[in-house]
Design a protein around this motif. Structure first.
Motif, short mmCIF file in Angstrom:
data_model
loop_
_atom_site.label_atom_id
_atom_site.label_comp_id
_atom_site.label_asym_id
_atom_site.label_seq_id
_atom_site.Cartn_x
_atom_site.Cartn_y
_atom_site.Cartn_z
N SER A 62 5.16 -0.20 -2.54
CA SER A 62 4.31 -0.17 -1.36
C SER A 62 5.07 -0.62 -0.11
CB SER A 62 3.09 -1.06 -1.59
OG SER A 62 2.33 -1.20 -0.42
N THR A 88 5.33 1.76 3.10
CA THR A 88 4.87 1.26 4.39
C THR A 88 6.01 1.26 5.41
OG1 THR A 88 3.31 -0.14 3.20
CG2 THR A 88 3.65 -0.64 5.52
N LEU A 140 -9.08 -2.72 4.70
CA LEU A 140 -8.05 -1.67 4.59
C LEU A 140 -7.86 -0.95 5.92
CD1 LEU A 140 -8.50 0.00 1.08
CD2 LEU A 140 -6.92 -1.78 1.82
N ILE A 164 -5.66 -3.18 8.04
CA ILE A 164 -4.26 -3.16 7.58
C ILE A 164 -3.60 -1.89 8.11
CG2 ILE A 164 -2.77 -2.95 5.55
CD1 ILE A 164 -4.80 -4.69 4.02
N LYS A 165 -4.32 -0.78 8.03
CA LYS A 165 -3.77 0.48 8.53
C LYS A 165 -3.56 0.39 10.05
CE LYS A 165 -3.77 5.32 7.99
NZ LYS A 165 -4.37 6.52 7.42
N ILE A 216 -0.40 -1.27 10.60
CA ILE A 216 0.70 -0.36 10.28
C ILE A 216 1.00 0.54 11.49
CG2 ILE A 216 1.30 1.69 8.89
CD1 ILE A 216 -0.08 0.28 6.51
N ASP A 274 -2.22 -5.05 -5.30
CA ASP A 274 -0.84 -5.36 -4.92
C ASP A 274 -0.31 -4.38 -3.88
OD1 ASP A 274 -0.65 -7.53 -6.52
OD2 ASP A 274 0.69 -6.65 -8.00
N ILE A 275 -0.61 -3.11 -4.07
CA ILE A 275 -0.12 -2.08 -3.13
C ILE A 275 -0.67 -2.34 -1.73
CG2 ILE A 275 -0.44 0.36 -2.51
CD1 ILE A 275 0.26 1.10 -5.32
N GLU A 276 -1.93 -2.71 -1.65
CA GLU A 276 -2.55 -2.93 -0.34
C GLU A 276 -2.03 -4.21 0.31
OE1 GLU A 276 -6.44 -0.62 -2.10
OE2 GLU A 276 -6.40 -2.82 -2.03
N SER A 291 0.82 -5.65 -0.22
CA SER A 291 2.21 -5.44 0.15
C SER A 291 2.31 -4.61 1.43
CB SER A 291 2.95 -4.75 -0.99
OG SER A 291 4.24 -4.37 -0.61
N ALA A 292 1.42 -3.65 1.59
CA ALA A 292 1.43 -2.84 2.82
C ALA A 292 1.15 -3.75 4.02
CB ALA A 292 0.37 -1.74 2.73
N THR A 339 4.26 -6.05 4.63
CA THR A 339 5.36 -5.27 5.19
C THR A 339 5.06 -4.90 6.65
OG1 THR A 339 5.73 -4.35 2.99
CG2 THR A 339 6.83 -3.25 4.82
N ALA A 340 3.83 -4.52 6.91
CA ALA A 340 3.45 -4.13 8.28
C ALA A 340 3.60 -5.32 9.23
CB ALA A 340 2.02 -3.60 8.30
N ALA A 367 3.43 -11.86 -2.35
CA ALA A 367 3.83 -10.47 -2.05
C ALA A 367 5.13 -10.42 -1.26
CB ALA A 367 2.71 -9.77 -1.30
#
Lengths: 506, 506
Positions: A123, A127, B88, B91-92, B95, B119-121, B123-124, B127-128, B249
């Motif tokens: 991910s 990202t 979500l 988070i986007k 990003i 975990d994927i969310e 981590s996004a 990272t963002a 994360a």
């Protein structure tokens, strides 16, 4: 030594489970790597920890790692702290905004394909690429890496052509016409496509109403070389598998970075042995590409990148602001496509789009003179040659070639929506159509979907039928109906159709 | 209805497992949300799928979801497609580079704390934030959100002070001197700290050699208000738990975005009831903050953000280019700290740092005049009052107050490294020291670590002892020895010490 406990669950990566006390003793933190060794070999896995599911001295091994190592329940293995995969450094490099080299991208793709990255790591990569973007060198390297790390189809014939839609517009069943038209003109077109992820029906879902679509690489090659075309599901072949894993991580946040889309399409097509590729780029309100300017830029990227990876690409910018044709959903779309092939009256938009795309493909490989392709395609359709060809394809894929459009079973539960006033259809909303069809059960329920009796610009009189919702299941029809009231799919002459206390049913 | 199958494994989120066929029927993709309902209530979970671990008609429920819902094996529950968590969208938004509002940040932190993100969310998000960064409004909102979604300690006394190190420098056991010095001067200093994540010993790991450190919030409050200070593990209290999940994360990619570090430290300290906070910022080669300019900017951010969340912050930029003191590893550091408190000869750097920090703290709250703090601290140490105070703290936390430095058990396996030539110590490499100590077993093996007999600038004669490696276990000592050959920790007069075919042992 640790005793193996098999845990039959797919994690999307090589993963294992340690008791927290063992993890502490080994100096392993959650998501660190451990190296499991048996007399058959060793494997680096992502470590998870538990204080209850397994006991101290045991190691839980998940499905992917178990298969890779061929471990049995109760077997003894050695466990040590393992090294992190090399690609983590390069993922971090992308996070900091640096360009990745060919070797670095190969390292990432190899770790993706080999199940070496945890969800958190994958991910982070997805990202980072979404934010930092990739330049064309990086995309080319990614395409090559994805192709090399997967199955490939090599044809003995040439040219090999295909057409691919950058999704988004519902009802886009054009390929069920375009492929047989092109193949009937002697051009080899082994189409592979995906199943619907967020749409009501992918080409594969629609074709599956008529014939099996999960074909091996060998079978795709054989059918294409003998019959001239396929309508197969790409997922039946392990082409560019890194792409599927990356898409899985993009899905929860609906990330769709353009570089990844370019790489994804071109890698799948290159692995499939395609030399000439036509991109159908539906453009308009409510689809992926909203403006023509944007479509031209995106198309230019496809052409340029195609050139660099050895695929001759052309793009067709098509109208995407309302559904293609009148039917949406697997069986409804398969029926509409068959009707068109049988010469029965269907929406002009479907005929026009399918023949235009077929015409461009024929021109691309010199099977038609420039400017004559579409007329040849229309003639092929009208003459019944395209119908004969799709029956050959259906038979070769294992379906019943005697099928006719009136035998296609659509949803037995139906709800008709009538106009409450006179006017004309101002807008059909793609988003709303997609959600309603999915709520009705598409694409899993083959009979579910919608049928539009009126399309944009059509006159409508009060009491006239505007659209119907179909479902295989009464409860899902109810859900779809109530969603259609919340997000009405049709706007009528500036008024919203159906925003009334109750609908009329016939 | 689905039959519950309990899967006793922590996922870090509310997660459940469906058979692929059930998932298809429900229209659920991996990582979509499902809503599980029983007569006791309902819960939204992240959906995973399997074709083997459970049967069709069963639903696997992982630890967090099982506890939240109080489910039993075999119980019947209802399962429907569930809504995605609201955060979500935000988070986007991050990003795409947009600033998040207070409500949006609260929504994310709430979903993090409530195990609603996969975990994927997660981590996004991490990272963002790492790429897009947060501005100070966002950091303040994140601190408030993290504090409100967790346990808090409220003291009846005032002022409440603490000191926190922005890690990175090995051997940083100063707090075992600083805390009793400050407390002995009547200032309340309830220090909480973390265990080592990537270092050979955190303050909690070192203190744990002398006394238990896992204290409840109530106990920390009681000890601080009666004895004047604690040396407790912050993880024993559920303060700003969102921070721990975010750090989990960040760990695999060693992401350490500065905004998150600021938010993390200030949120933990605010939740712990701290009003005056001194930040120890080791600066130099091989630690988090490498240059003094960078340290000043970071310090300024701490002071400014502290002001906005109601904590008076000062920062001390300290020398971080080599270990603090001579000992690294839990028991070796605890012994060195006790020796200093007992008045035995130890490295000047340890005494200077501990007393300087204590002096600043005393000045911050007016317990010492500006410029007099350090002298008071030194006097407190010399007089034995600090030793008496740490014994009170040890006793209050449940340890043995009669402990002396010569009773501390260090690793029974030892390897001494002698100089191969005459010269002086040019450099001690933090990174190498940390790796060797960890390979020797620190922080889990309390006796493991390193002891330096020479430090930077010291003269060394051929055959003289330069450093020793300690371990509780012979095999780990061997590993640490061979690592020390690969990444020598000491550079001698421009030559690297120990890059010779074989070491001498005494």
């Amino acid at each position: 030594m640790f005793k193996v406990r098999l845990i039959d669950m797919k994690q999307g990566a090589y993963e294992a489970l340690l008791h927290v006390e063992d993890a502490n003793e080994l100096g392993v933190h959650p998501l660190d790597r451990i190296k499991i060794s048996s007399d058959k070999g060793s494997l680096i896995c992502v470590a998870n920890t538990t204080d209850s599911m397994i006991k101290k001295g045991e190691i839980g091994v998940f499905t992917e790692a178990r298969h890779e190592m061929g471990l049995a329940e109760g077997e003894e293995v050695n466990v040590l702290l393992g090294e992190k995969p090399a690609s983590l450094k390069f993922i971090k490099k992308k996070i900091t905004g640096q360009k990745l080299s060919r070797d670095e991208i190969y390292s990432i793709i190899k770790d993706v394909v080999n199940n070496n990255l945890s969800d958190i790591e994958l991910s982070a990569y997805v990202t980072a690429v979404s934010i930092r973007e990739m330049d064309s060198d990086e995309i080319v390297n990614m395409i090559d890496a994805m192709v090399e790390n997967g199955e490939k189809i090599t044809f003995d014939k040439s040219p090999i052509v295909d057409v691919h839609s950058i999704g988004g517009v519902p009802g886009n069943k054009y390929a069920l016409l375009t492929i047989p038209i092109v193949a009937a003109n002697g051009v080899t077109i082994p189409k592979t496509s995906s199943r619907a992820i967020t749409s009501p029906s992918g080409i594969s879902d629609t074709m599956e109403v008529l014939a099996p679509v999960a074909l091996t690489a060998q079978k795709i090659k054989h059918i294409a070389e003998t019959v001239g075309g396929t309508l197969a599901w790409g997922g039946g072949v392990n082409m560019a598998p890194a792409d599927d894993k990356i898409i899985r991580a993009e899905y929860p946040l609906s990330l769709d970075p353009r570089g990844q889309v370019l790489a994804s399409v071109l890698a799948k097509k290159k692995a499939a042995g395609i030399q000439y590729l036509l991109i159908d780029m539906p453009t308009g309100r409510g689809v992926k590409v909203e403006t023509e300017d944007d479509a031209r830029r995106f198309a230019q990227d496809f052409v340029e990148l195609g050139r660099r990876v050895g695929i001759k690409v052309e793009c067709a910018i098509t109208y995407g602001s309302q559904p293609v044709g009148r039917a949406i959903g697997p069986a409804l779309e398969a029926r509409e496509a068959l009707m068109a092939l049988e010469g029965k009256p269907v929406s002009n938009s479907l005929i026009e789009k399918s023949c235009s795309l077929a015409g461009i493909l024929l021109e691309m490989v010199g099977a038609a003179e420039r400017g004559k392709g579409r007329a040849i395609a229309e003639e092929t359709l009208k003459s019944g040659k395209a119908l004969a060809k799709i029956k050959e394809i259906i038979q070769a894929q294992g379906g019943d070639p005697s099928v006719t459009s009136d035998q296609i079973k659509v949803g037995q539960f139906k709800f008709d929506v009538l106009s409450q006033e006179d006017g004309y259809v101002e807008k059909i909303d793609n988003y709303s159509v997609i959600q309603i069809c999915r709520m009705a059960g598409a694409p899993k329920d083959k009979g579910a979907g919608m049928l539009f009796h009126k399309k944009q610009g059509n006159q409508v009189k009060k009491g006239e039928l505007v659209y119907s919702i179909y479902a295989d299941n009464e409860k899902k029809l109810e859900w779809a109906k109530s969603l259609a009231q919340k997000i009405p799919p049709v706007s009528l002459g500036g008024m919203v159709l159906g925003r009334v206390p109750d609908y009329k049913t016939i």
